[in-house]
Write a protein that holds these residues in place. Structure first.
Motif, PDB file in Angstrom:
ATOM      1  N   LEU A   1       0.815  -1.208   0.000  1.00  0.00           N
ATOM      2  CA  LEU A   1       0.000   0.000   0.000  1.00  0.00           C
ATOM      3  C   LEU A   1       0.850   1.260   0.000  1.00  0.00           C
ATOM      4  O   LEU A   1       0.435   2.301  -0.499  1.00  0.00           O
TER       5      LEU A   1
ATOM      6  N   LEU B   1      -7.186  -6.807   0.430  1.00  0.00           N
ATOM      7  CA  LEU B   1      -6.683  -6.024  -0.690  1.00  0.00           C
ATOM      8  C   LEU B   1      -7.174  -6.699  -1.963  1.00  0.00           C
ATOM      9  O   LEU B   1      -6.882  -7.882  -2.201  1.00  0.00           O
TER      10      LEU B   1
ATOM     11  N   ARG C   1      -9.569  -7.815   6.683  1.00  0.00           N
ATOM     12  CA  ARG C   1      -8.983  -6.774   5.839  1.00  0.00           C
ATOM     13  C   ARG C   1      -8.533  -7.417   4.537  1.00  0.00           C
ATOM     14  O   ARG C   1      -7.763  -8.385   4.540  1.00  0.00           O
TER      15      ARG C   1
ATOM     16  N   LEU D   1      -4.891   1.617   5.750  1.00  0.00           N
ATOM     17  CA  LEU D   1      -4.494   0.479   6.558  1.00  0.00           C
ATOM     18  C   LEU D   1      -4.581   0.816   8.045  1.00  0.00           C
ATOM     19  O   LEU D   1      -5.052   0.009   8.852  1.00  0.00           O
TER      20      LEU D   1
ATOM     21  N   PHE E   1      -9.109  -1.403  -1.073  1.00  0.00           N
ATOM     22  CA  PHE E   1      -8.915  -1.957   0.260  1.00  0.00           C
ATOM     23  C   PHE E   1     -10.265  -1.939   0.959  1.00  0.00           C
ATOM     24  O   PHE E   1     -10.901  -0.891   1.048  1.00  0.00           O
TER      25      PHE E   1
END
Length: 245
Positions: free
Chosen positions: A168, A201, A199, A179, A212
């Motif tokens: 990221l 991606l 979480r 994040l 995200f």
């Protein structure tokens, strides 16, 4: 923490349709549930109000909007900044809207993939230190497919927090801020009794679009039961591919 109600004004989804901003709908707006309390929008009653800044989430009441704001303000700011970067690029903005709607309508399958990929039924703390990455490909016949069936899974793997920061970070400070926002909100959700937030991606291969996203995780016991019922194990990415429409 609290905030005044005019810090984050709201507008109705109908009013949003009259604006030229790309309609990036988050999970709550796509699924028509309150972003804070998860109350379901009932047909025939006044529509829930959308956040007037990002327009991605909706609330059943002003009270829920105010309670949510300390946790929503980070993701909200990121969404607004992303839209500003895409001013004058309506085609790309629309493609991102389609991408967001795809993962918002496949929340349950993505949550189960996360649970199995990190073996949360047996190792619940892995949710605090790991993410998953999933690469997707737009289907050749996507134009004729419903929102939840426009993409197919290409590949995927797990990431540590450090690896995610590296990935990221290449997107600039905004990626790192997303994040950190997710980390803080996940900690808040853990205090409420669950495992926090999954979480993820997600990358669309053709346009190299990266998004995200987070998904609320169940309790430790419910994660264990979910895996016992259907454990995708190390083959989780292939099982996700097969389970998606």
């Amino acid at each position: 923490m609290s905030t005044s109600t005019d810090t984050n004004p709201t507008s109705t989804p109908k009013e949003d349709e009259q604006q030229k901003d790309p309609k990036w709908k988050g999970q709550s707006r796509t699924l028509k549930i309150c972003h804070w309390c998860a109350k379901k929008q009932e047909p025939g009653v006044k529509p829930f109000q959308a956040c007037a800044k990002c327009k991605e989430v909706i609330y059943c009441s002003k009270e829920c909007q105010v309670a949510s704001w300390p946790h929503h303000k980070g993701p909200c700011k990121s969404a607004v900044e992303s839209k500003k970067q895409l001013e004058g690029k309506p085609e790309l903005a629309q493609q991102i809207a389609v991408f967001k709607k795809w993962h918002s309508t496949n929340v349950d399958l993505l949550r189960h993939a996360f649970i199995c990929a990190l073996d949360l039924g047996h190792n619940p703390t892995a949710a605090t230190t790991n993410l998953i990455f999933i690469a997707l490909t737009l289907k050749p016949d996507h134009a004729t497919q419903p929102a939840r069936a426009k993409y197919t899974v290409h590949n995927g793997f797990t990431l540590t927090d450090a690896e995610a920061r590296d990935m990221l970070g290449a997107q600039g400070p905004q990626g790192l801020q997303m994040l950190e926002n997710a980390r803080q909100n996940s900690e808040f959700m853990r205090k409420k009794g669950g495992l926090g937030l999954a979480r993820l991606l997600l990358m669309e291969n053709e346009k190299k679009m990266v998004d995200f996203t987070t998904i609320v995780l169940p309790s430790k016991e419910n994660a264990r039961l979910a895996q016992e019922k259907e454990d995708w194990g190390e083959d989780w990415i292939e099982q996700l591919r097969l389970a998606l429409p």
